[in-house]
Write an enzyme that holds these catalytic residues in place. Structure first.
Site, mmCIF file in Angstrom:
data_model
loop_
_atom_site.group_PDB
_atom_site.id
_atom_site.type_symbol
_atom_site.label_atom_id
_atom_site.label_comp_id
_atom_site.label_asym_id
_atom_site.label_seq_id
_atom_site.Cartn_x
_atom_site.Cartn_y
_atom_site.Cartn_z
ATOM 1 N N SER A 170 28.476 -19.381 8.451
ATOM 2 C CA SER A 170 29.121 -20.850 8.405
ATOM 3 C C SER A 170 29.331 -21.430 7.046
ATOM 4 O O SER A 170 30.218 -20.896 6.514
ATOM 5 C CB SER A 170 27.910 -21.704 9.130
ATOM 6 O OG SER A 170 28.665 -23.061 9.643
ATOM 7 N N ASP A 235 32.580 -20.102 20.161
ATOM 8 C CA ASP A 235 32.181 -20.931 18.810
ATOM 9 C C ASP A 235 32.495 -22.694 19.031
ATOM 10 O O ASP A 235 33.760 -22.863 18.997
ATOM 11 C CB ASP A 235 32.558 -20.258 17.706
ATOM 12 C CG ASP A 235 31.643 -21.143 16.325
ATOM 13 O OD1 ASP A 235 31.490 -22.313 16.549
ATOM 14 O OD2 ASP A 235 31.426 -20.346 15.508
ATOM 15 N N HIS A 264 27.942 -20.962 18.024
ATOM 16 C CA HIS A 264 27.945 -21.194 16.649
ATOM 17 C C HIS A 264 26.410 -20.409 16.096
ATOM 18 O O HIS A 264 26.677 -20.035 15.304
ATOM 19 C CB HIS A 264 28.502 -22.324 15.982
ATOM 20 C CG HIS A 264 28.393 -22.602 14.616
ATOM 21 N ND1 HIS A 264 29.545 -22.012 14.036
ATOM 22 C CD2 HIS A 264 27.739 -23.132 13.579
ATOM 23 C CE1 HIS A 264 29.504 -22.177 12.642
ATOM 24 N NE2 HIS A 264 28.441 -22.807 12.488
#
Length: 288
Positions: A170, A235, A264
Site C-alpha cells: 500500500s 480493492d 485491500h
C-alpha cells in the site's frame, strides 16, 4: 486529454492541493503505538515490549529473537527498526515497508509468520510519526525513512544488495519504488501499489501534475530489479487498475498475482499469496 472535467481543472489550478495535503488525506493514519522500546542500563540495547493491541501470536522466545533499535534519518528524525531472524539459513532478507494504519507492533507477528514460511529474514521500520519513531508523517520523510533503513541493513548487518528483497505494501510501495529506482537489489515486491496520489483521489487523472504526491508510476520504469506485483481485484482503497498500470510500466516484471475477489486488506488470507511468494523466491529469482 487528462480525463478531468473543466470544473475540476479550474479548481485544481486555482487552488492546487500541495503534495503534503494529498499525502495526509490519502495515506497517513498512524495508530496509537502498540509497542515501546526499552533501553537497558547501558543505554546501548533496546528490548521490544508489545501492548495487547499488538495481538502477538507467538512465544516469548520468538519475541526475544527480534532485535530493535533506532537510527537517525537525514531529516533529523529517529526511526524505530526491527530485525527478525526468521530462518537460520536464509539467503534473502526482506526490507519491508508496511501499510498506512499499522506499526511495527501490529506487524511483528505477521513478519515472523511470513519469514518462517518463505525462508527469509525480515527487516522493517516505522515511518516518521509512526510507532515510536519521531517526527511527522510526510512524503519527503517517507523517502528519508527508507534511506535510513537501507543504510542500517547494509552497514549494521552487512547484507549486500543482491541478498535484499524490497517489499512495499500500500503506502509502503511509495518509498519502496523510490529506493528501487535508485539501487539494484535481488527483487522487488509491490503489494497493492498506487500510481500516484492524484490518481487515487481523481481516478480519471491520466498524467502526473506538478503538485501530485507519490508519483510512483513515473519512477517504476527506472527499476532494474525483477518485480512481482500483487493486487486484489476488488480493492476498495487503491483500485486494481493501479496494480495493472504499475505492472505494465515496470521493465522486468515476473508473472503477477491478481487475487480474484480480494480487497485491500485481505490479500494475505488467500492461499495463493504465500504460494506465489515461495515460487517467486525459489524459482523466479533463480531464472532472473
Amino acid at each position: 486529454m487528462n480525463g478531468l472535467s473543466f470544473s475540476e481543472l479550474c479548481c485544481l489550478f486555482c487552488c492546487p492541493p500541495c503534495p503534503s495535503k494529498i499525502a495526509a488525506k490519502l495515506a497517513f493514519l498512524p495508530p496509537e503505538p502498540t509497542y515501546s522500546l526499552v533501553q537497558d542500563e547501558s543505554g546501548s540495547k533496546y528490548s521490544f515490549h508489545l501492548t495487547d493491541r499488538a495481538e502477538w501470536q507467538y512465544t516469548q522466545r520468538e519475541l526475544d529473537s527480534i532485535e530493535v533499535f533506532q537510527t537517525r534519518t537525514t531529516k533529523g528524525n529517529r526511526i524505530s527498526c526491527m530485525f527478525a531472524r526468521c530462518a537460520p539459513n536464509a539467503r534473502y532478507t526482506i526490507l519491508f515497508s508496511h501499510g498506512n494504519a499499522v506499526d511495527l507492533g501490529q506487524m511483528s507477528s505477521f513478519y515472523i509468520g511470513l519469514g518462517t514460511r518463505i525462508n527469509c529474514n525480515i527487516f522493517s521500520y516505522d515511518y516518521s510519526g509512526y510507532g515510536t519513531s519521531t517526527g511527522k508523517t510526510s512524503e519527503k520523510n517517507l523517502y528519508a525513512d527508507i534511506d535510513a533503513a537501507w543504510q542500517a541493513i547494509r552497514t549494521r548487518y552487512g547484507i549486500s544488495p543482491q541478498n535484499i528483497i524490497l517489499y512495499g505494501q500500500s503506502i509502503g510501495t511509495v518509498p519502496t519504488v523510490d529506493l528501487a529506482a535508485r539501487y539494484e537489489v535481488a527483487a522487488v515486491v509491490l503489494h497493492s501499489p498506487l500510481m500516484s496520489g492524484m490518481r487515487v483521489a481523481f481516478p480519471e487523472t491520466k498524467r502526473t501534475w506538478f503538485f501530485d504526491a507519490f508519483p510512483s508510476i513515473d519512477k517504476v520504469q527506472k527499476i532494474t530489479s525483477p518485480v512481482l506485483v500483487i493486487h486484489g481485484t476488488e480493492d476498495e482503497v487503491i483500485d486494481f487498475s493501479h496494480g495493472l498500470a504499475i505492472f505494465e510500466r515496470c521493465p522486468r516484471t515476473v508473472e503477477p498475482l491478481w487475487v480474484e475477489g480480494a480487497g485491500h486488506n485481505d490479500v494475505e488470507l488467500y492461499g495463493q499469496y504465500l504460494e506465489r511468494l515461495k515460487v517467486f523466491i525459489s524459482t523466479d529469482l533463480a531464472i532472473n
